[in-house]
Design a protein around this motif. Structure first.
Motif, mmCIF file in Angstrom:
data_model
loop_
_atom_site.group_PDB
_atom_site.id
_atom_site.type_symbol
_atom_site.label_atom_id
_atom_site.label_comp_id
_atom_site.label_asym_id
_atom_site.label_seq_id
_atom_site.Cartn_x
_atom_site.Cartn_y
_atom_site.Cartn_z
ATOM 1 N N GLU A 238 0.822 -1.200 0.000
ATOM 2 C CA GLU A 238 0.000 0.000 0.000
ATOM 3 C C GLU A 238 0.861 1.258 0.000
ATOM 4 O O GLU A 238 1.881 1.343 0.662
ATOM 5 C CB GLU A 238 -0.920 0.006 1.235
ATOM 6 N N GLU B 88 -3.604 7.398 -2.066
ATOM 7 C CA GLU B 88 -4.733 6.883 -1.301
ATOM 8 C C GLU B 88 -6.050 7.389 -1.875
ATOM 9 O O GLU B 88 -7.035 6.654 -1.955
ATOM 10 C CB GLU B 88 -4.602 7.288 0.170
ATOM 11 N N ASN C 127 -7.055 -3.867 -2.781
ATOM 12 C CA ASN C 127 -6.171 -4.252 -1.684
ATOM 13 C C ASN C 127 -5.883 -3.073 -0.757
ATOM 14 O O ASN C 127 -5.880 -3.218 0.470
ATOM 15 C CB ASN C 127 -4.872 -4.814 -2.258
ATOM 16 N N SER C 128 -5.646 -1.883 -1.332
ATOM 17 C CA SER C 128 -5.310 -0.703 -0.535
ATOM 18 C C SER C 128 -6.501 -0.211 0.278
ATOM 19 O O SER C 128 -6.349 0.235 1.408
ATOM 20 C CB SER C 128 -4.823 0.431 -1.447
ATOM 21 N N THR D 25 -9.568 -1.996 1.014
ATOM 22 C CA THR D 25 -10.247 -2.959 1.891
ATOM 23 C C THR D 25 -9.294 -3.815 2.720
ATOM 24 O O THR D 25 -9.708 -4.405 3.714
ATOM 25 C CB THR D 25 -11.128 -3.912 1.057
ATOM 26 N N GLY D 26 -8.040 -3.900 2.273
ATOM 27 C CA GLY D 26 -7.085 -4.774 2.952
ATOM 28 C C GLY D 26 -7.261 -6.231 2.569
ATOM 29 O O GLY D 26 -6.620 -7.117 3.148
ATOM 30 N N ASN D 27 -8.133 -6.492 1.599
ATOM 31 C CA ASN D 27 -8.402 -7.861 1.153
ATOM 32 C C ASN D 27 -7.959 -8.047 -0.295
ATOM 33 O O ASN D 27 -7.868 -7.070 -1.048
ATOM 34 C CB ASN D 27 -9.904 -8.168 1.249
#
Length: 346
Positions: free
Chosen positions: A223, A230, A276-277, A279-281
């Motif tokens: 990230e 962002e 990915n950045s 939701t972290g998934n």
């Protein structure tokens, strides 16, 4: 005329030989499993030479050199089944040189088998690494990643490694092992190999759809901490998320990152990075969250259609009961049936 003494191990080797020939013919039409056809043909040759040597038709030992070929054959099969072809034909040949050289030294049987066993374990380790990376890439590229994972091949690698260690132990204690125990141990080793190859053949036929070419994306980079990056990730994710929800794209069982890229005009790496950045998934986890939420809404609404839980799961885009149950419990902490009972009580 020399008399021939037949032992149970010769019967097992004969069955093994015909099984390998039959298996090779059976899966020969599957393009992605051609390397397994070669593996089966190779094992058939091993069985044939084991029979010839065991029955006294061959005075020169060849089979010890074959132990140096098992590792490369399994490794090449792993590369092929995961769609990776990094070597040219000449590069593949390099991996076969040790076996060719060892043919001149097979009278040092235990030394050759030791080298072959260590070689196999090394190749199995690298094959396992390829499978782990493949599974990770699947999770970042496909919503049906769980059903495409080659977990059965990882099991086969571990089984094969155990057999290799088992056989290496057998060879090293042969000088002090009574003849009857030695023969039974050898028989057991051949039976285990037969079962392992049967396992490979069964799963190759059962999961033949998995051998279709799968386009994968590399894992997104870490990230970004820059605020502009962002904000860009949020914008891309908002576009993607709205499209997936409004069009119910998550209900497509085989939805891929490339499908979204084609619909939006964005790059697949760009989409993966944004998901990915934000939701972290990874992509698969993100899509499965939407599917779980869809099933939860249907349960909470208590639709008059009265669909079963598995029907709701398939409607939401899941393509297997086991994946649905595992993902649902991971997301909610409850099994689907427990969630349904709890909702009905409330």
């Amino acid at each position: 005329m020399q008399s021939i003494t037949l032992f149970p191990v010769h019967l097992v080797q004969s069955i093994f030989l015909f099984q390998m020939l039959f298996g090779a013919l059976l899966i020969n039409s599957q393009k992605q499993s051609r390397s397994l056809v070669l593996l089966f043909a190779f094992q058939g040759c091993v069985c044939a030479f084991n029979l010839l040597e065991g029955l006294g038709f061959s005075s020169y030992l060849i089979t010890p050199a074959f132990t140096l070929l098992y590792g490369p054959m399994i490794y090449f099969f792993t590369l092929s089944i995961t769609g990776k072809q990094p070597f040219k034909t000449s590069h593949y040949a390099v991996h076969l040189i040790p076996a060719a050289i060892s043919l001149a030294f097979t009278h040092y049987t235990q030394a050759i088998i030791l080298l072959g066993s260590l070689s196999q374990l090394g190749y199995f380790y690298f094959a396992y690494g390829i499978l782990k990376r493949y599974h990770k890439q699947l999770m970042h590229a496909r919503s049906d990643a769980e059903s495409l994972k080659l977990k059965w091949l990882i099991k086969a690698l571990f089984i094969f490694a155990i057999i290799v260690v088992f056989d290496l132990l057998r060879m090293n204690v042969q000088p002090i092992t009574p003849l009857d125990i030695k023969m039974h141990w050898y028989l057991l080793n051949e039976i285990l190999l037969l079962l392992m190859f049967s396992f490979l053949l069964f799963h190759t036929i059962k999961n033949s759809f998995q051998f279709e070419p799968v386009t994968l994306s590399e894992e997104p980079e870490a990230e970004q901490t820059d605020s502009a990056d962002e904000q860009l990730a949020q914008q891309i994710f908002s576009t993607i998320d709205n499209l997936i929800i409004n069009e119910s794209l998550y209900r497509q069982p085989r939805l891929s990152l490339n499908d979204l890229a084609n619909q939006t005009g964005l790059g697949s790496k760009e989409i993966s990075w944004a998901i990915n950045s934000t939701t972290g998934n990874n992509f698969c986890e993100y899509i499965n969250q939407h599917r779980v939420n869809d099933v939860k809404r249907e349960i909470e609404q208590d639709s008059p259609q009265k669909l079963s839980l598995i029907e709701l799961a398939f409607q939401a885009g899941f393509n297997s009961k086991s994946t649905f149950n595992a993902v649902f419990k991971k997301e909610t902490g409850l099994t689907p049936s427990q969630f349904k009972k709890q909702t009905q009580k409330n």
